[in-house]
Scaffold this motif. Structure first.
Motif, short mmCIF file in Angstrom:
data_model
loop_
_atom_site.label_atom_id
_atom_site.label_comp_id
_atom_site.label_asym_id
_atom_site.label_seq_id
_atom_site.Cartn_x
_atom_site.Cartn_y
_atom_site.Cartn_z
N UNK A 942 0.82 -1.22 0.00
CA UNK A 942 0.00 0.00 0.00
C UNK A 942 0.85 1.26 0.00
N UNK A 943 2.15 1.12 -0.27
CA UNK A 943 3.02 2.30 -0.27
C UNK A 943 2.67 3.18 -1.48
N UNK A 944 2.44 4.46 -1.21
CA UNK A 944 2.03 5.38 -2.29
C UNK A 944 3.23 5.71 -3.17
N UNK A 945 2.98 6.12 -4.40
CA UNK A 945 4.07 6.38 -5.36
C UNK A 945 4.96 7.54 -4.94
N UNK A 946 4.45 8.51 -4.18
CA UNK A 946 5.31 9.66 -3.85
C UNK A 946 6.29 9.40 -2.73
N UNK A 947 6.47 8.14 -2.31
CA UNK A 947 7.28 7.85 -1.14
C UNK A 947 8.75 8.16 -1.37
N UNK A 948 9.42 8.52 -0.28
CA UNK A 948 10.83 8.90 -0.37
C UNK A 948 11.73 7.71 -0.05
N UNK A 949 11.29 6.52 -0.38
CA UNK A 949 12.14 5.40 -0.06
C UNK A 949 11.33 4.12 -0.12
N UNK A 950 11.86 3.08 0.46
CA UNK A 950 11.27 1.75 0.33
C UNK A 950 11.08 1.15 1.73
N UNK A 951 9.98 0.47 1.92
CA UNK A 951 9.78 -0.23 3.20
C UNK A 951 10.67 -1.46 3.21
N UNK A 952 11.36 -1.66 4.29
CA UNK A 952 12.29 -2.78 4.34
C UNK A 952 11.58 -4.10 4.58
N UNK A 953 10.54 -4.04 5.41
CA UNK A 953 9.80 -5.27 5.67
C UNK A 953 8.36 -4.89 5.93
N UNK A 954 7.46 -5.86 5.79
CA UNK A 954 6.06 -5.60 6.10
C UNK A 954 5.86 -5.59 7.61
N UNK A 955 4.82 -4.88 8.03
CA UNK A 955 4.45 -4.82 9.45
C UNK A 955 5.62 -4.52 10.38
N UNK A 956 6.32 -3.42 10.13
CA UNK A 956 7.41 -3.10 11.07
C UNK A 956 6.80 -2.70 12.42
N UNK A 957 7.58 -2.88 13.49
CA UNK A 957 7.11 -2.53 14.83
C UNK A 957 6.87 -1.02 14.91
N UNK A 958 5.66 -0.64 15.35
CA UNK A 958 5.30 0.78 15.38
C UNK A 958 5.68 1.37 16.74
N UNK A 959 6.45 2.46 16.72
CA UNK A 959 6.94 3.03 17.98
C UNK A 959 6.33 4.39 18.29
N UNK A 960 5.74 5.05 17.32
CA UNK A 960 5.18 6.37 17.60
C UNK A 960 3.99 6.60 16.68
N UNK A 961 2.96 7.22 17.24
CA UNK A 961 1.78 7.54 16.44
C UNK A 961 1.34 8.94 16.80
N UNK A 962 0.92 9.68 15.79
CA UNK A 962 0.40 11.01 16.09
C UNK A 962 -0.61 11.33 15.02
N UNK A 963 -1.61 12.17 15.34
CA UNK A 963 -2.63 12.50 14.36
C UNK A 963 -2.66 13.98 14.05
N UNK A 964 -3.12 14.30 12.85
CA UNK A 964 -3.28 15.71 12.53
C UNK A 964 -3.41 15.85 11.04
N UNK A 965 -4.05 16.94 10.61
CA UNK A 965 -4.11 17.27 9.19
C UNK A 965 -4.66 16.10 8.38
#
Length: 1966
Positions: A942-965
């Motif tokens: 689901x990585x969008x085309x405008x991404x600045x790089x590549x995901x190394x693995x699926x489901x990486x451990x999430x360490x921070x979440x924030x909402x806005x905009x």
């Protein structure tokens, strides 16, 4: 398996029997609710006598020893003992803590007292200095502290009638204190003749400065001011322990057992003798009294409390009793009734009713009691004694049944058998005796198996077995009643025990912590019914555990209350209560047992409950049923972030190393490079060990952190801006509720928190001084005013800050386990939660502390995140098992499964929550966690085309979440930042390497690309162009440490950690070829230049292999290095390899075979290297720092244009050097962004960028490079070198003097003259032969002194008043002359006096509150504070005592002290400056650190303080428009400071912006608009700075040092003053325009060869100048006319003073070679004569027409007064003339010299002055001489403390005492002789009385001494240590003192202060 959790039942304290009367006093009061408050052990007790109920305050953790009641009588303050004792202020109604005061006292808090308003609390510590501390107790803030006394202080009280005055008393002293600013200043009470100096035990203040105090001998001492006025003799028979003031009068209580009541004037009302009452006894001693209305409370030494009703005073009620002093060990409970029996070392046995809470019987025994037991039928009570005997009493009437003594050692335990037939008695003789009860206690058996004393015993239910425990930790069994030991344990299998009180055995294994000594649990008792065990231990803890508890380290609930060891604990017969007794606190505690079913209901009922339970924390041991810890969390809890070297240590380390490198510093060193770099982009985000550190800002940018950088990322433009204020790893980040400020915390020895603005990237505040190692969690309050932080120290300290002020509001140790998160309650900012490993805690603020309670959650889980919900009591936390816990208050309501694996981050929204976990899922929830509304999986798909790089693995451990905009921002463990659109697509914004060190770095040969390889097993290609993204990534089988592009850029070689390497296609990253020849890590890899034919591969095996790339074969091996290879470079031809190794070798090998070459250093420099990445060799010698022992330079890279060498080192610095870097310690520019080690640095192919990688911080940083030529002037980087250059612009004697001056305090001064011998007051008098008979027939004794006002009634002198001071301290102080009142007055200082001079009347007025020399002075220029002056003085150590250096802030007109600031600057305060608003004051110390401190002077509060510089700072001044910016200048030092909150940030001045500018000694500072600063230097130049960058130099503004500069606030013009020869064009004074471009010079018409201006100030049209020569001159701006206002001697000491015989004028002679004539009525200097040599003494002839002057070189001169012509001069001696005198008949001149001689000259023989005689045999130098009235004798005082008398002019010595006694003297100036023995004081062991003079009336003598005191005595004063008045003002060493004619004035001359003081004499009325 047994349940290993803590039991669910619990205990509640119900009653405490006892009162602490021993070693404590004044600790018993009535509250407003008529309850009684006192303390026992560690518990505050509030006792309601009417309802017979007690409430308890349980906030202390050790014995309480002091108590004070707030004036409103609801709040109570209590102080405790302990290593870190604290004070609690609590509410007696709710028994809840209001405030905690801590971190100041040690050992304990001996006394407490509230002031009249109840705002301040004073406390006295038990430390060696008995520190006194005044608190603003609500804030928990110390207002002032000072050493109290050298001995114990017993009582302290506020004067309730005068604000800010206190009185303290104690062992042999009473002190009266005044509080001003932050200074407590004591005056000792003067006992005088009225009473004996003795110990004062208690005190009470009354009005009109009267203080009543109770003394040790039973007298009451009444004080007025500081003097003892009268005594009330025998008020009590012996010591008065307590005194209590109330509306009606005073109550006192004493050791004699009496209470006396007195009226308000201390007339006796009545006496109550408690010994005579029914309850009384001999030896009753009162420790505390409290009188309220008609009730009196009395507390006694023996733990009783009496209540007396005044009108029925013979019948006191005994309302509380307890055991007296001595250990309490014996406890037994009645088998059938609610009774407890206790016995103590006080020899009493007492029976307590557990229902009525009262003592019902008491009996005194002969011996101390150690144990007790009641027989099964409840009839007999057996008591074991300390002497080895035991006694049996009948319970009914306490009569003795039997007394048996079979043992010598104490009986420690006895027990009746369950069948009542036997009594077992265990003694310290290691044996148990068995007695038959029915046989009148005949001994029937004995058990002797133990090798140590018996500690515990239990019988079996059938009475056939006994088990014992002994002191060696053995458990034995015996058969009863014979006492045979059982060795076969089989037969014990089925035994049932009737009680369990043993501490050993499998059933009670769990009571022992896992690693503990055997003997610290004193008592155990099992409750078989409820299966609970209670234990009592040495630490004062009562614990409840499950019974049986088999495994060590079982869980428990614990209860505090007893302070020290608890000796025994027992269940009552029906298991309703537990009774515990304290050994040292000898108190009996009764606890109510609340079983399981009840405890559920109890939770919601009593408030008392939760308090008791707040201390019943779960135990610390590990639980077996806790799930396995998650691997990530495991890793994180083990990170300590400790550093070998912290950045804070660097200045110190450099100083140490500098010593070694002094020589090098002299050489010319390579200057710093011209080009610079600026951080441009960082690839990386710190997610692997940090959580919730990623937010949207107000403007929609994204803020996060990596390494030591705070990053603000703009996702539209893909650019980054940086906050660079940190110097080490940032570990946490929190955002302000308005999203415009961010707080970040870092690693460090003293780790700071920075709050900074995301727009400006400027620090708003820096919080320091509380956290060690690092800060791991932060949170802002909802109103944004407070910030909570958690430290990484062992206790995980929590601090709550007012961050804008930088003030710590509260602090507390958080928990032993790691804390992951802190959150402030959004509704109640006084509450917060912390969550972490195995705990969740709920805190609320109380004063300076926080009170915490653990969440009740059954089994303890590790919490990873927490947030508050929609009401103040709802909290949601995420656990390490994937659950969400929902809490109300502190109770767990329910849990919801949310993720697989830990929930790492959680965020509250308006209507719900969002969570993220290790499973890589983001989940949205409703507001009750009932439903999961939506989940997002982080997947590559689901990585969008405008991404600045590549995901190394699926489901990486999430360490921070924030909402806005409209987006969710997600940070992952792998260092990626992603933005999730609510509709699903995911954009990757930023990414870096994952955890693991990054070492490998290579830049592409012709494209803006670079490759990195890391221990995270990835190889990555990054785009360095503005798109800043990761282009490709490839996973490797192993981590790698190096990589390199081929010269054509098509291939990429990668070295791996297992010794293999591969070559891949640089575009696709697919393998081309791979090799595995080595075992150790591949450390560097390089293609040969041009064609890339060869590949050099360096490994940790210490070889370099050379491969032919075309044929893929190894063609050579380079051998011969001793250690692993670190760096590798090819030369341009591809033929030669340069290699560096770990052993610091630089080797050369020839390709392709690898043959080793030896090349001399000179040749190496000529070789053309293709690249230079090595760190060794002469061409880079300068890159190694001074402190290279502790830090390595890890990498280097030379730019392609060969001009700049970049290096990276272990401390995280990137440095730029000018290449080649020859010579050691080159100068450099340095940049901090990486935190720990920089592992690699590389320039891009066109030198436009520098790329660096950090090891531990995993990030890739891209720096933009600006070459030398083009650069706009911008915020500069720091340029430093490790050693300052030694050339500082020259030497100047005046600067030298000021720098090296040794300011000693007067109290430590030693004698000014080199005396020898025994002091007069220590000499033994030999009785003279003719002691006169009682009635003398001889003539009456003649007058001692000829008096010249005969006829008039003689009047003694009562007092001296300072009238004039001739002098000004200009020679070593500066900037200390100012205008006041629009130029009507001027202010300056001399010695320890501040002087205000009115220019119209020439009158002087004085500020005399300083106790020692003033060194600096400034005035407050803000209109709100007119005439406010600050002066700083000399002091000794900075221990806050009265001799500490201090600053006084005072009103120049009224001389009122506004504030006194005691400083920690030891030695003295050398500069003071007010801020623009006038509210802040800046001071600089003379201490070795030259500390800079900022004060809020009105409150006396220190705002911030920091080390200033290693060498002397001369001046520090605030910018005239700022309260936060100031500049300091000193020896080779200029620094630009900013105050941020409570932190001081500083920047060194950057010189290198101007060619060849060098740092030199800076002396003065002035300011201009647009952030311009001007500093004056020692060479005469003035430097002009903008911000902290040098922009130009005004060359030779003066020819000599520029000592002073003044900025005029109204028009910005600047005045400078310096040292130069007056000439036509120039002068030492110049007036400049605002930019220091044009100037006008003024000449000072002083007639000096060189003018040296030390101080300037500009008024309206006039300039005020202070000079080195002690003149103050006013210069007119228009006409340049000079008017000298003040004159003084410029060098001292002033040795000679001569007063005119008939006029009020006098002469002074000084070391500066001048004689000056001063006129007292005219208040000015009339004349001065330059003699060309230092003068020592001066004297008028009797008619006043001639003056004799003695010189230092042995010459003397006689002048005629009228014409000032020389009448005659002579030099017969070669050493200084000490005194010179005309005889009264004007015939002879006596000249005394250091050559131990007095010469006589006959003046009638004319001016050729031939010597007619001299006095011989003088034992030492001559000090003073006096002629007799008839001119026939002279008396001489000498340096051997001997006074001699000679005849004139023969020079024969007169030895007969009776003859001497009859001489009448014309004058008396001798300090020796019986007549003046009384002038020598006790403390003159090192210092002397230096001068004296008897008044013309002969009734008084004034003296001067080495301590700088002038004293007035009566004359004669033959008694030792005579009474006197003392007058302060001079510095150390008075040199001379004289009365003027008619005794109108006294003139005193100062040695150190070069000043003359004129004192007016106040005569006694007729």
């Amino acid at each position: 398996m047994a349940d290993r959790t803590a039991p669910n039942c619990h205990l509640r304290l119900e009653w405490v029997y006892g009162y602490r009367g021993h070693q404590c006093r004044n600790n018993l009061y009535y509250t407003a609710a008529k309850e009684i408050v006192y303390f026992v052990a560690g518990v505050g007790v509030v006792y309601n006598t009417r309802e017979h109920k007690q409430k308890f305050y349980l906030g202390h953790n050790d014995d309480i020893i002091s108590l004070a009641l707030h004036p409103e009588r609801v709040l109570v303050a209590t102080g405790q003992v302990g290593k870190e004792p604290y004070i609690c202020v609590w509410d007696s109604y709710t028994v809840q803590t209001v405030s905690i005061l801590k971190d100041t006292h040690t050992h304990g808090i001996a006394c407490l007292a509230f002031d009249l308003e109840g705002q301040c609390l004073v406390s006295v510590g038990l430390d060696s200095k008995n520190t006194i501390c005044v608190w603003d107790w609500r804030k928990g803030k110390v207002l002032a502290a000072a050493p109290g006394h050298t001995d114990r202080i017993f009582d302290i009280s506020w004067d309730l009638y005068q604000p800010s005055k206190l009185v303290s008393c104690g062992v042999k002293h009473i002190k009266f204190w005044s509080l001003c600013g932050n200074a407590l200043t004591p005056k000792r009470g003067v006992f005088g003749k009225t009473g004996d100096l003795q110990t004062i035990l208690c005190l009470a203040c009354a009005k009109d400065e009267v203080t009543y105090s109770g003394a040790l001998n039973g007298d009451i001492y009444v004080w007025k001011g500081i003097n003892l006025m009268r005594t009330v003799q025998g008020a009590h028979g012996s010591g008065i322990f307590s005194m209590n003031a109330c509306e009606e009068g005073f109550a006192t209580g004493g050791r004699d057992g009496c209470v006396r009541l007195w009226d308000l004037n201390f007339k006796p009302i009545t006496v109550i003798d408690l010994r005579e009452t029914d309850q009384g006894y001999k030896g009753l001693s009162v420790r505390s009294v409290c009188w309220r209305g008609d009730h009196i409370l009395v507390g006694t030494q023996d733990s009783e409390i009496f209540e007396v009703v005044v009108h029925d005073r013979n019948k006191p009620f005994l309302i509380m009793q307890g055991h007296c002093e001595g250990e309490l060990w014996a406890l037994a409970v009645h088998p059938t009734k609610p009774l407890a029996m206790t016995g103590s070392d006080d020899r009493s046995v007492r029976i307590w009713s557990l229902i009525d809470h009262a003592l019902i019987a008491r009996c005194n025994m002969e011996e101390p009691i150690r144990c007790a037991a009641v027989s099964t039928d409840g009839i007999h009570l057996a008591l074991g004694m300390k002497d080895g005997s035991f006694t049996v009493l009948r319970v009914r009437d306490m009569t003795e049944v039997v007394h048996i003594k079979d043992r010598k050692e104490a009986i420690h335990e006895l027990k009746y058998s369950p069948d009542g037939a036997h009594l077992a008695v265990g003694s310290n003789d290691n044996s148990v005796d068995i007695y038959g009860v029915v046989q009148r206690y005949k001994k029937v058996g004995e058990c002797i198996g133990s090798t140590s004393f018996i500690t515990h015993m239990d019988w079996s239910t059938d009475s056939k077995y006994l088990q014992t425990n002994d002191g060696s930790g053995r458990r034995l069994f015996y058969r009863m009643p014979s006492g045979k030991e059982i060795s076969n344990r089989e037969e014990l299998k089925l035994v049932q025990w009737s009680s369990w009180t043993c501490v050993l055995g499998p059933e009670v294994n769990g009571i022992w912590p896992k690693y503990s000594e055997i003997n610290d649990i004193n008592s155990v008792d099992a409750n078989f019914n409820n299966q609970v065990l209670v234990t009592a231990d040495d630490y004062g803890l009562v614990k409840l555990l499950r019974y049986p508890c088999v495994k060590k380290g079982a869980k428990f609930k614990k209860y505090l209350g007893h302070s020290a060891h608890i000796t025994n604990a027992r269940w009552s017969h029906d298991y309703q209560w537990v009774i515990t007794i304290g050994g040292a606190d000898h108190s009996v505690f009764q606890w109510k047992f609340i079983p399981e079913r009840k405890s559920k209901e109890a939770l919601h009922i009593a408030p008392q409950e939760t308090l008791a339970d707040s201390n019943s924390e779960e135990s610390d041991s590990d639980q077996s049923d806790v799930p396995e810890m998650d691997s990530e969390i495991e890793q994180e809890t083990q990170l300590t972030y400790r550093r070998q070297v912290y950045k804070e240590d660097l200045p110190h380390l450099k100083e140490q190393c500098k010593e070694k490198h002094r020589a090098v510093a002299m050489k010319k060193r390579e200057r710093a490079p011209g080009s610079r770099i600026k951080l441009h982009f960082v690839h990386g985000y710190r997610g692997y060990d940090c959580r919730s550190n990623l937010f949207y800002t107000q403007t929609g940018e994204i803020v996060y952190h990596v390494a030591a950088v705070g990053v603000v990322y703009n996702r539209q433009q893909n650019t980054q801006r940086f906050y660079m204020g940190h110097d080490d790893d940032i570990l946490c980040l929190a955002i302000h509720p308005l999203k415009d400020f961010v707080a970040t915390g870092q690693v460090g020895r003293d780790s700071p928190v920075h709050i900074w603005d995301t727009e400006m990237l400027k620090p708003m505040s820096v919080l320091k001084g509380f956290h060690q190692l690092g800060v791991c969690a932060l949170d802002f309050s909802a109103d944004g005013k407070r910030l909570a932080s958690v430290g990484l120290d062992d206790n995980h300290t929590i601090v709550l800050w007012d961050w804008r002020k930088g003030e710590k509001l509260s602090a507390i140790r958080g928990s032993k386990d790691k804390i992951f998160v802190v959150k402030i309650n959004p509704y109640l900012p006084d509450k917060l939660i912390t969550a972490g490993v195995k705990h969740m805690k709920f805190w609320h603020k109380a004063g300076g502390g926080l009170i915490g309670r653990k969440g009740n959650m059954g089994k303890t889980e590790t919490m990873m995140c927490a947030v508050y919900g929609w009401t103040e009591e709802m909290v949601f936390s995420g656990t390490c098992t994937g659950d969400i816990c929902i809490w109300r208050d502190m109770f767990l309501m329910k849990t919801v499964k949310a993720h697989d694996g830990p929930v790492f981050s959680m965020h509250a929204l308006e209507k719900g929550f969002v969570t993220g976990g290790k499973d890589g899922i983001v989940a949205l929830w409703d507001d009750t966690f009932e439903r999961c509304l939506k989940t997002y999986a982080i997947k590559r798909a689901v990585l969008a085309p405008g991404s600045k790089g590549l995901l190394l693995e699926d489901n990486p451990s999430i360490r921070a979440i924030s909402l806005g905009h409209g987006h969710i921002l997600v940070g992952t463990k792998n260092g990626e930042i992603l933005e999730v659109d609510k509709s699903g697509p995911i954009t990757l914004l930023v990414q870096g390497h994952m955890e693991g060190e990054v070492w490998g770095l290579a830049t592409h040969p012709h494209l803006p690309l670079c490759a990195t390889v890391s221990d995270d097993k990835t190889l990555r290609i990054w785009d360095l162009s503005p798109s800043h993204c990761m282009l490709a990534v490839r996973k490797l089988r192993k981590g790698g440490r190096c990589c390199c592009f081929s010269p054509d850029g098509k291939a990429l070689a990668v070295g791996l950690n297992d010794g293999s390497f591969l070559i891949v296609n640089a575009d696709t990253l697919e393998d081309l070829v791979s090799f595995h020849h080595r075992k150790d890590i591949i450390s560097d890899i390089r293609f040969s230049p041009v064609s890339g034919k060869y590949l050099g591969v360096a490994s940790g095996d210490s070889f370099v292999d050379i491969y032919n790339v075309m044929s893929s074969k190894r063609v050579g091996v380079c051998k011969g290095s001793l250690n692993y290879i670190t760096h590798l470079d090819w030369d341009k031809r591809g033929k030669l390899l340069q290699v560096n190794t770990g052993a610091k070798e630089q080797l050369f090998f020839e390709a392709p075979r690898g043959k080793r070459q030896t090349i001399p250093a000179t040749e190496v420099e000529k070789i053309d290297w293709h690249t230079w990445t090595c760190v060794l060799g002469t061409s880079v010698e300068g890159i190694w720092p001074v402190i290279s022992e502790v830090t390595e330079v890890t990498s280097a890279c030379l730019s392609n244009d060969r001009k700049v060498l970049a290096t990276g080192d272990d401390l995280g610095y990137v440095k730029l050097f000018r290449y080649p870097v020859k010579g050691k310690y080159a100068k450099f520019k340095r940049y901090v962004a990486h935190s720990t080690n920089v592992t690699n640095v590389r320039w891009t192919h066109d030198d436009s960028l520098l790329v660096t990688v950090g090891g531990g911080d995993t990030c890739l940083m891209i720096w933009a490079h600006e070459a030398e030529g083009h650069r706009e002037f911008r915020q500069c980087d720091s340029e430093e070198s490790d050693i300052e250059s030694e050339d500082d612009g020259g030497y100047d004697s005046d600067v030298m003097r000021e720098n090296e001056i040794n300011y000693t305090i007067k109290a430590l001064s030693t004698n000014v003259r080199p005396m020898t011998g025994i002091k007069p007051h220590l000499q033994l008098k030999e009785p003279s032969a003719d002691e006169r008979p009682p009635v003398s027939r001889a003539l009456p004794q003649p007058e001692k002194l000829q008096t010249n006002n005969v006829g008039k009634k003689k009047r003694p002198i009562e007092d001296l008043v300072l009238d004039l001071v001739f002098g000004y301290r200009g020679n070593d102080c500066r900037n200390n002359v100012h205008y006041l009142n629009e130029g009507a007055d001027i202010i300056y200082h001399a010695a320890s006096v501040g002087i205000v001079l009115n220019l119209t009347t020439s009158c002087q007025s004085f500020y005399v509150e300083h106790s020692d020399d003033i060194l600096c002075l400034t005035i407050n220029q803000h209109p709100k504070f007119p005439n406010v002056v600050a002066t700083g003085q000399v002091g000794d150590t900075g221990d806050m005592s009265a001799t500490s250096p201090s600053i006084h802030v005072w009103d120049a007109m009224t001389k009122q002290t506004l504030s006194v600031l005691r400083c920690f600057h030891s030695s003295g305060v050398c500069s003071v400056s007010f801020s623009a608003t006038g509210k802040l004051l800046l001071s600089v110390g003379l201490d070795p650190e030259h500390t800079v401190t900022i004060w809020k002077w009105q409150e006396g509060a220190k705002v911030a303080s920091r080390m200033g510089h290693t060498q002397r700072i001369f001046v520090a001044e605030f910018r005239p428009d700022s309260d936060t910016h100031f500049v300091s200048v000193g020896i080779k030092h200029v620094r630009f400071w900013t105050l941020a909150g409570r932190a001081l940030l500083s920047k060194k001045g950057v010189m290198s912006s101007i060619e060849d500018a060098r740092m030199q000694t800076m002396l003065s500072v002035a300011f201009g608009a647009n952030n311009l600063t001007f500093t004056g230097t020692i060479s005469g130049d003035v430097c002009v700075w903008r911000e902290h960058i040098l922009v130009r130099i005004v060359a030779k503004a003066h020819t000599g040092p520029v000592f002073t500069m003044y900025t005029t606030l109204r028009d910005g013009l600047i005045v400078t003053g310096g040292k130069e020869r007056p000439s036509k064009e120039g002068g030492a004074l110049k007036l400049w325009d605002q930019e220091l471009k044009r100037c006008r010079a003024f000449r000072l018409e002083t007639g000096q060869i060189i003018d040296c201006v030390r101080s300037v100030c500009r008024g309206k049209g006039k300039i005020l100048v202070g000079t080195r020569n002690a003149e103050i001159i006013e210069v007119g701006e228009k006409n340049a006319a000079c008017n000298i206002l003040v004159n003084g001697h410029m060098d001292g000491p002033i040795w000679g003073v001569g007063t005119h015989p008939s006029r009020d004028v006098f002469l002074s002679a000084a070391e500066d070679g001048t004689i000056r004539l001063w006129d007292i009525p005219e208040k000015k200097m009339l004349n001065k004569v330059n003699l060309g040599h230092p003068a020592h003494t001066v004297s008028y002839s009797p008619e006043g027409d001639m003056v004799a002057i003695g010189m230092k070189n042995g010459e003397f001169i006689i002048l005629l007064v009228a014409s000032l012509k020389i009448w005659g001069k002579k030099r017969d001696r070669r050493s200084p003339i000490q005194d010179i005198r005309f005889s009264p008949d004007s015939r002879y001149l006596a000249v005394g010299s250091t050559e131990s001689a007095v010469d006589f000259y006959d003046l009638t023989l004319g001016p050729q002055l031939n010597r007619i005689n001299c006095c011989r045999d003088i034992p030492s130098f001559v000090m003073q001489m006096d002629f007799s009235a008839d001119s026939s004798y002279v008396q001489i005082s000498t340096g051997a403390y001997k006074r001699l008398v000679y005849e004139v002019p023969s020079g024969k010595q007169v030895t007969e005492q009776s003859h001497i006694d009859r001489i009448t003297w014309a004058t008396w100036t001798s300090v020796l002789g019986d007549e003046v023995l009384g002038i020598w004081s006790r403390n003159t062991d090192k210092a002397d009385v230096t001068c004296a003079c008897v008044s013309h009336s002969g009734l008084n003598v004034v003296t001067g001494d080495d301590f700088g005191m002038v004293k007035l005595f009566d004359f004669p004063c033959p008694e030792k240590f005579a009474k006197h008045k003392r007058f302060l003002g001079h510095s150390a060493h008075l040199t001379n003192i004289r009365f003027t004619n008619g005794d109108h004035f006294v003139i005193s001359a100062g040695g150190d202060d070069r000043s003359l003081f004129v004192w007016r004499c106040i005569h006694a009325p007729h």
